[in-house]
Motif scaffolding. Structure first.
Motif, PDB file in Angstrom:
ATOM      1  N   TRP A 170       8.004  23.903  54.527  1.00 43.42           N
ATOM      2  CA  TRP A 170       6.815  23.957  55.377  1.00 43.42           C
ATOM      3  C   TRP A 170       5.542  23.480  54.690  1.00 43.42           C
ATOM      4  O   TRP A 170       4.542  23.247  55.359  1.00 43.42           O
ATOM      5  CB  TRP A 170       6.660  25.364  55.931  1.00 43.42           C
ATOM      6  N   GLU A 171       5.557  23.298  53.374  1.00 41.13           N
ATOM      7  CA  GLU A 171       4.378  22.712  52.724  1.00 41.13           C
ATOM      8  C   GLU A 171       4.146  21.281  53.217  1.00 41.13           C
ATOM      9  O   GLU A 171       3.076  20.720  53.006  1.00 41.13           O
ATOM     10  CB  GLU A 171       4.515  22.759  51.202  1.00 41.13           C
ATOM     11  N   ARG A 172       5.122  20.689  53.922  1.00 42.63           N
ATOM     12  CA  ARG A 172       4.979  19.336  54.488  1.00 42.63           C
ATOM     13  C   ARG A 172       4.635  19.361  55.980  1.00 42.63           C
ATOM     14  O   ARG A 172       4.432  18.315  56.592  1.00 42.63           O
ATOM     15  CB  ARG A 172       6.263  18.543  54.262  1.00 42.63           C
ATOM     16  N   SER A 173       4.569  20.524  56.581  1.00 40.57           N
ATOM     17  CA  SER A 173       4.343  20.649  58.021  1.00 40.57           C
ATOM     18  C   SER A 173       3.049  19.982  58.489  1.00 40.57           C
ATOM     19  O   SER A 173       3.038  19.284  59.498  1.00 40.57           O
ATOM     20  CB  SER A 173       4.336  22.123  58.423  1.00 40.57           C
ATOM     21  N   THR A 174       1.961  20.192  57.773  1.00 44.21           N
ATOM     22  CA  THR A 174       0.684  19.598  58.183  1.00 44.21           C
ATOM     23  C   THR A 174       0.744  18.076  58.113  1.00 44.21           C
ATOM     24  O   THR A 174       0.217  17.390  58.986  1.00 44.21           O
ATOM     25  CB  THR A 174      -0.468  20.174  57.343  1.00 44.21           C
ATOM     26  N   GLU A 175       1.395  17.559  57.098  1.00 39.95           N
ATOM     27  CA  GLU A 175       1.600  16.103  56.987  1.00 39.95           C
ATOM     28  C   GLU A 175       2.352  15.585  58.214  1.00 39.95           C
ATOM     29  O   GLU A 175       1.986  14.560  58.805  1.00 39.95           O
ATOM     30  CB  GLU A 175       2.390  15.840  55.704  1.00 39.95           C
ATOM     31  N   TYR A 176       3.408  16.292  58.622  1.00 44.19           N
ATOM     32  CA  TYR A 176       4.199  15.890  59.787  1.00 44.19           C
ATOM     33  C   TYR A 176       3.387  16.015  61.077  1.00 44.19           C
ATOM     34  O   TYR A 176       3.469  15.162  61.959  1.00 44.19           O
ATOM     35  CB  TYR A 176       5.464  16.735  59.893  1.00 44.19           C
ATOM     36  N   THR A 177       2.636  17.103  61.198  1.00 46.15           N
ATOM     37  CA  THR A 177       1.805  17.328  62.380  1.00 46.15           C
ATOM     38  C   THR A 177       0.784  16.210  62.522  1.00 46.15           C
ATOM     39  O   THR A 177       0.620  15.625  63.603  1.00 46.15           O
ATOM     40  CB  THR A 177       1.109  18.697  62.273  1.00 46.15           C
ATOM     41  N   LYS A 178       0.085  15.905  61.456  1.00 45.28           N
ATOM     42  CA  LYS A 178      -0.917  14.834  61.453  1.00 45.28           C
ATOM     43  C   LYS A 178      -0.292  13.508  61.880  1.00 45.28           C
ATOM     44  O   LYS A 178      -0.814  12.809  62.747  1.00 45.28           O
ATOM     45  CB  LYS A 178      -1.522  14.733  60.049  1.00 45.28           C
ATOM     46  N   SER A 179       0.853  13.167  61.300  1.00 42.03           N
ATOM     47  CA  SER A 179       1.526  11.908  61.603  1.00 42.03           C
ATOM     48  C   SER A 179       1.922  11.836  63.071  1.00 42.03           C
ATOM     49  O   SER A 179       1.733  10.808  63.733  1.00 42.03           O
ATOM     50  CB  SER A 179       2.745  11.751  60.703  1.00 42.03           C
TER      51      SER A 179
END
Length: 195
Positions: free
Chosen positions: A121-130
């Motif tokens: 989930w430390e990558r969730s914001t990156e995925y959300t933004k994309s």
């Protein structure tokens, strides 16, 4: 399944060690975030990279119970529904979303310590933004001030401006469910179609 559109405003009172996220814009951040969290939130609003607003170490250092409360005040405009989540266990991070018109929104993720690490989930914001930037270019510009991804115990569920994805998801699985659920912000949330 169709719901009428309107402007929704809520006050959510929770224990003071909780982070509360909700569809729409937080209207009283100075009343609910610490001064350090406010500083990090301001950094996240300007950053294309994910900024931690409440860290795992800070979550682990919180008291287990808290008798005092805080009231979080949210508003979303022209939406058919809203949803929210609250927990003392949430790590909180965020990053800027760049919209085609030049406007900005904020990608936010909240997740427990167990969901952090190993391409989780430390990558969730990156995925959300994309996801939000991609669909805003393809279809219609994202109309909400925030896009919130919540680690929960469901496979995936969508509401205007906030989605819930399985807290154990990692890597390609987390990307897939995040992108899918935010796609629902357009269909049916903006379009108003019956799923």
């Amino acid at each position: 399944f169709y719901l009428e559109y309107g402007d929704l405003e809520v006050n959510i009172t929770a224990p003071s060690n909780h982070i509360v996220v909700c569809s729409g814009e937080l209207l009283n951040p100075t009343e609910v975030y610490s001064s350090e969290e406010q500083k990090r939130l301001a950094q996240a609003k300007l950053s294309d990279k994910t900024v931690l607003i409440r860290t795992a170490e800070e979550v682990n250092g919180l008291p287990k119970t808290n008798a005092t409360t805080k009231t979080w005040h949210y508003k979303i405009k022209n939406a058919r529904d809203l949803s929210w989540a609250s927990s003392a266990a949430f790590i909180l991070d965020g990053a800027k979303i760049n919209l085609p018109s030049g406007k900005k929104a904020l990608a936010i993720s909240v997740y427990p310590v167990e969901s952090n690490g190993n391409n989780g989930w430390e990558r969730s914001t990156e995925y959300t933004k994309s996801s939000i930037e991609n669909y805003s270019k393809r279809w219609f510009e994202y109309p909400y001030p925030n896009a919130v991804n919540v680690a929960g115990n469901e496979g995936g569920m969508e509401y205007p401006g906030i989605v819930f994805c399985e807290y154990t998801s990692k890597g390609a699985e987390l990307w897939g469910v995040t992108d899918h659920e935010f796609g629902h912000c357009w269909f049916p949330m903006i379009v108003g179609s019956n799923e």
